[in-house]
Design an enzyme around this catalytic site. Structure first.
Site, PDB file in Angstrom:
ATOM      1  N   ASP A 158      83.760 -12.246 -34.899  1.00  0.00           N
ATOM      2  CA  ASP A 158      83.525 -12.251 -36.221  1.00  0.00           C
ATOM      3  C   ASP A 158      82.334 -12.904 -36.524  1.00  0.00           C
ATOM      4  OD1 ASP A 158      83.625 -11.769 -38.900  1.00  0.00           O
ATOM      5  OD2 ASP A 158      85.543 -12.922 -39.066  1.00  0.00           O
ATOM      6  N   HIS A 188      86.026 -21.060 -39.137  1.00  0.00           N
ATOM      7  CA  HIS A 188      87.007 -21.661 -40.238  1.00  0.00           C
ATOM      8  C   HIS A 188      87.728 -23.001 -39.770  1.00  0.00           C
ATOM      9  CE1 HIS A 188      87.885 -17.266 -41.257  1.00  0.00           C
ATOM     10  NE2 HIS A 188      86.525 -17.635 -41.439  1.00  0.00           N
ATOM     11  N   HIS A 239      87.733  -3.740 -41.638  1.00  0.00           N
ATOM     12  CA  HIS A 239      88.411  -3.485 -42.962  1.00  0.00           C
ATOM     13  C   HIS A 239      88.118  -2.243 -43.473  1.00  0.00           C
ATOM     14  CE1 HIS A 239      86.456  -7.814 -42.942  1.00  0.00           C
ATOM     15  NE2 HIS A 239      87.570  -8.089 -43.726  1.00  0.00           N
ATOM     16  N   ASP A 241      89.063 -14.943 -33.805  1.00  0.00           N
ATOM     17  CA  ASP A 241      87.783 -14.559 -34.333  1.00  0.00           C
ATOM     18  C   ASP A 241      86.688 -15.571 -33.589  1.00  0.00           C
ATOM     19  OD1 ASP A 241      88.619 -12.471 -35.703  1.00  0.00           O
ATOM     20  OD2 ASP A 241      88.131 -12.937 -37.430  1.00  0.00           O
ATOM     21  N   GLU A 274      95.050 -15.268 -40.688  1.00  0.00           N
ATOM     22  CA  GLU A 274      93.761 -15.741 -40.324  1.00  0.00           C
ATOM     23  C   GLU A 274      93.418 -17.036 -41.290  1.00  0.00           C
ATOM     24  OE1 GLU A 274      90.476 -13.053 -39.320  1.00  0.00           O
ATOM     25  OE2 GLU A 274      89.308 -14.633 -40.192  1.00  0.00           O
ATOM     26  N   ASP A 299      85.015  -1.494 -45.082  1.00  0.00           N
ATOM     27  CA  ASP A 299      83.580  -1.429 -44.160  1.00  0.00           C
ATOM     28  C   ASP A 299      83.070  -0.071 -43.701  1.00  0.00           C
ATOM     29  OD1 ASP A 299      84.074  -4.289 -44.095  1.00  0.00           O
ATOM     30  OD2 ASP A 299      85.178  -4.108 -41.997  1.00  0.00           O
TER      31      ASP A 299
HETATM   32  C1  XUL Z   1      86.185 -14.019 -43.723  1.00  0.00           C
HETATM   33  C2  XUL Z   1      86.525 -13.588 -42.139  1.00  0.00           C
HETATM   34  C3  XUL Z   1      87.155 -12.122 -42.338  1.00  0.00           C
HETATM   35  C4  XUL Z   1      88.570 -11.755 -41.815  1.00  0.00           C
HETATM   36  C5  XUL Z   1      88.928 -10.557 -41.921  1.00  0.00           C
HETATM   37  O1  XUL Z   1      85.524 -15.346 -43.321  1.00  0.00           O
HETATM   38  O2  XUL Z   1      86.548 -14.193 -41.299  1.00  0.00           O
HETATM   39  O3  XUL Z   1      85.886 -11.369 -42.410  1.00  0.00           O
HETATM   40  O4  XUL Z   1      88.205 -11.917 -40.356  1.00  0.00           O
HETATM   41  O5  XUL Z   1      89.341 -10.228 -43.098  1.00  0.00           O
HETATM   42 CO    CO Z   2      87.474 -13.503 -39.547  1.00  0.00          CO
END
Ligand code: XUL
Ligand code: CO
Length: 437
Positions: A339, A271, A101, A296, A232, A104
Site C-alpha cells: 500500500d 498507520h 477497491h 500493508d 485495518e 479503483d
Molecule cells: C488508507 C489505506 C487504504 C486501505 C484500503 O490509508 O491504507 O488504502 O488499505 O482501504
Molecule cells: Co492500507
C-alpha cells in the site's frame, strides 16, 4: 494488446552483485527459507489504487504521473484497458497477488445500478486476466470514503440512507471478491470517525459500525465466501479521530461487539507510526491476540506528519516485521501488500518497477535475516530465560491461578524481599541484531 511497458521484460533474480536496476538482488521467488519458498512466505501484492490510479497530485498541485496507456477518461473501456495494463505490470514484476477497491477498478455511475454494471464489466476482464496469468486477488474492498455522500462517514453516518448505500456497496464488493476467488476482504475505516464531538452520538455510531460488519459476516456465510475478513487500523486521517485508531482499539471494538472470531487485523506500517507506535508493536498486539492477518507494507517519513505511503526500503523495518510475522506463524491468507505510492517527482512508468523491486528485495532480505536470527536462537533464548521464573515453582502457581494475595504476602513475608533482577541487556540485543543486518 499493445504493450504498456515495451522496454521492460520479466524482472529476474540476478543476485546481490547485480547492478541492474530492473533485477532482483535478494528476492529469489523459489528460494526455500524455513521450509517454504520466499514466494509463499511473502505473498507480495500490488495495490491497484496507488499503482494504477495514483496521479501524483497533492494539495498544492495536480498529478504529474505519465501513464501513456491511460486516456484520462472515466469510461468503462479505459478501465478495462487499465486492468490489462495492471496485469502486464504484475506479470513482469512477478507479483503473485493484487488488491483493489471497487472504485479503483471501475468508474462510478450516476446510480448504484450503473456502478454495479460498470464494476461487472471490469471484473470480467480481471477474471480473464487472473486466469491468463495465474495472479490472484489478495483482498478486495469497498471505497466508502471518496464520494461526498460519505462526508459524515459510511456505517457511522448520521444519515441512515448513507448506511444503506454503504451496505449495498459492501455487498457487491464481497460478491466480486468472491467471484474472483479473493483470499480475503478488508474493511478500512475511511471516514468512520469525527472532526468534532459536538455533533457526534458516539455510542450510536459504534453500534452502527458493528452492525454493518455483522451484516457482512452474515452475507459472507450466505454466499459461501471463505476468504478472511480484515479490519485495518489507522488513526487521525482523514478525520481527527478514527474509531479504528490502532490495533488495540480495533481489538477492543471487535471483542465488545462479538466480532473477533470473524475478523483479523491488516496492519499497515505508516498507520502504526501515525498512531505513535512502531510496526513491530502493532504486529505484536495483533499477534498476541491471535488476530494477525495481513500487512500493508509501506513506510512513513519521520519528518512529515501524515500518511506518505512510501515504499519500504529499511532493512531494520523489514527484519523486525518478518520476525514478528514468523513468530506468529507466518502469513496464511494474508500477504505483504504494497500500500505504497511512488513520489510525485517519480513520474515515469519505470519508477513503478523500481519501487516494487526495491520493496520486494527489502522484504526478501528482512525475511532471510529474520530466519537467520531465529536459527541462531540467541534472541529467543534470551527472552525465554528472562521469564524463566514463570516456568517453575511460584511462577507456575501464579499462572495457574492457584494462589491468593494472602498466600503471596505470606510467601514474601517469609522471604523478606524479591530475588534480584537481571539486566534487560538492550544494547547487547541491539548489537546482536546488527550481527545479522
Ligand atoms: C488508507 C489505506 C487504504 C486501505 C484500503 O490509508 O491504507 O488504502 O488499505 O482501504
Ligand atoms: Co492500507
Amino acid at each position: 494488446m499493445k504493450s504498456a511497458f515495451p522496454d521492460i521484460s520479466k524482472i529476474k533474480f540476478e543476485g546481490p552483485t547485480s547492478r541492474n536496476p530492473l533485477a532482483f538482488k535478494h528476492y529469489n521467488a523459489g528460494e526455500i527459507v524455513e521450509g517454504k519458498t520466499l514466494r509463499d512466505h511473502l505473498r507480495f501484492a500490488v495495490v491497484y489504487w496507488h499503482t494504477f490510479r495514483g496521479t501524483g497530485s497533492d494539495p498544492f498541485g495536480p498529478g504529474t504521473a505519465i501513464r501513456p496507456w491511460d486516456d484520462g477518461s472515466n469510461s468503462v473501456s479505459n478501465s478495462q484497458n487499465r486492468a490489462r495494463v495492471a496485469f502486464e505490470f504484475m506479470e513482469k514484476l512477478g507479483a503473485p497477488f493484487y488488491a483493489f477497491h471497487d472504485r479503483d477498478v471501475a468508474p462510478e455511475g450516476k446510480t448504484l445500478r450503473e456502478c454495479h454494471n460498470n464494476l461487472d464489466a471490469v471484473v470480467k476482464v480481471l477474471k480473464s486476466e487472473q486466469k491468463r496469468t495465474g495472479i490472484k486477488l489478495l483482498w478486495g474492498t469497498a471505497n466508502l470514503f471518496s464520494n461526498p455522500r460519505y462526508v459524515h462517514g459510511a456505517a457511522t453516518s448520521c444519515n441512515a440512507d448513507v448506511f444503506a448505500y454503504a451496505a449495498a456497496q459492501v455487498k457487491k464488493a464481497i460478491e466480486v471478491t468472491h467471484e474472483l476467488g479473493g483470499a480475503g476482504y478488508t474493511f478500512w475505516g475511511g471516514r468512520e470517525g469525527y472532526s468534532t464531538l459536538l455533533n457526534i452520538d458516539m455510542k450510536r455510531e459504534l453500534d452502527n459500525l458493528a452492525r454493518l460488519l455483522h451484516l457482512a459476516v452474515d452475507y459472507k456465510k450466505q454466499i459461501g465466501f471463505k476468504g478472511q475478513f480484515y479490519i485495518e487500523p489507522k488513526p487521525k486521517e482523514p478525520t481527527r479521530h478514527q474509531y479504528d485508531s490502532d490495533a488495540a482499539a480495533c481489538l477492543n471494538f471487535l471483542r465488545e461487539y462479538d466480532l473477533l472470531p470473524h475478523l483479523k487485523l491488516n496492519i499497515e506500517t505508516n498507520h502504526a507510526t501515525l498512531a505513535g507506535h512502531t510496526m513491530q508493536h502493532e504486529l505484536e498486539v495483533a499477534g498476541a491476540a491471535g488476530a494477525l492477518g495481513s500487512i500493508d507494507a509501506n513506510t512513513g517519513d519521520e519528518l512529515i506528519g501524515w500518511d506518505t505511503d512510501q515504499f519500504p526500503t529499511s532493512i531494520y523495518l523489514t527484519t523486525y516485521t518478518m520476525l514478528a510475522i514468523l513468530k506468529y506463524g507466518g502469513l496464511t491468507t494474508g500477504g505483504v501488500n504494497f500500500d505504497a505510492k511512488v513520489r510525485r517527482e517519480s513520474f515515469e512508468p519505470v519508477d513503478l518497477f523500481h519501487a516494487h523491486i526495491g520493496g520486494m528485495d527489502a522484504f526478501a532480505r528482512g525475511m532471510k535475516i529474520a530466519a537467520a536470527i531465529r536459527k541462531d536462537g540467541r534472541l529467543e533464548k534470551f527472552v525465554r530465560q528472562r521469564y524463566a521464573s514463570w516456568d517453575s515453582g511460584l511462577g507456575v502457581k501464579i499462572k495457574s491461578g492457584k494462589t491468593s494475595l494472602k498466600e503471596l504476602e505470606a510467601y514474601m513475608l517469609k522471604k523478606g524481599n524479591a530475588d534480584a533482577n537481571t539486566s534487560g541487556r538492550q544494547e547487547f540485543l541491539e548489537n546482536l541484531i546488527n550481527e545479522f543486518i
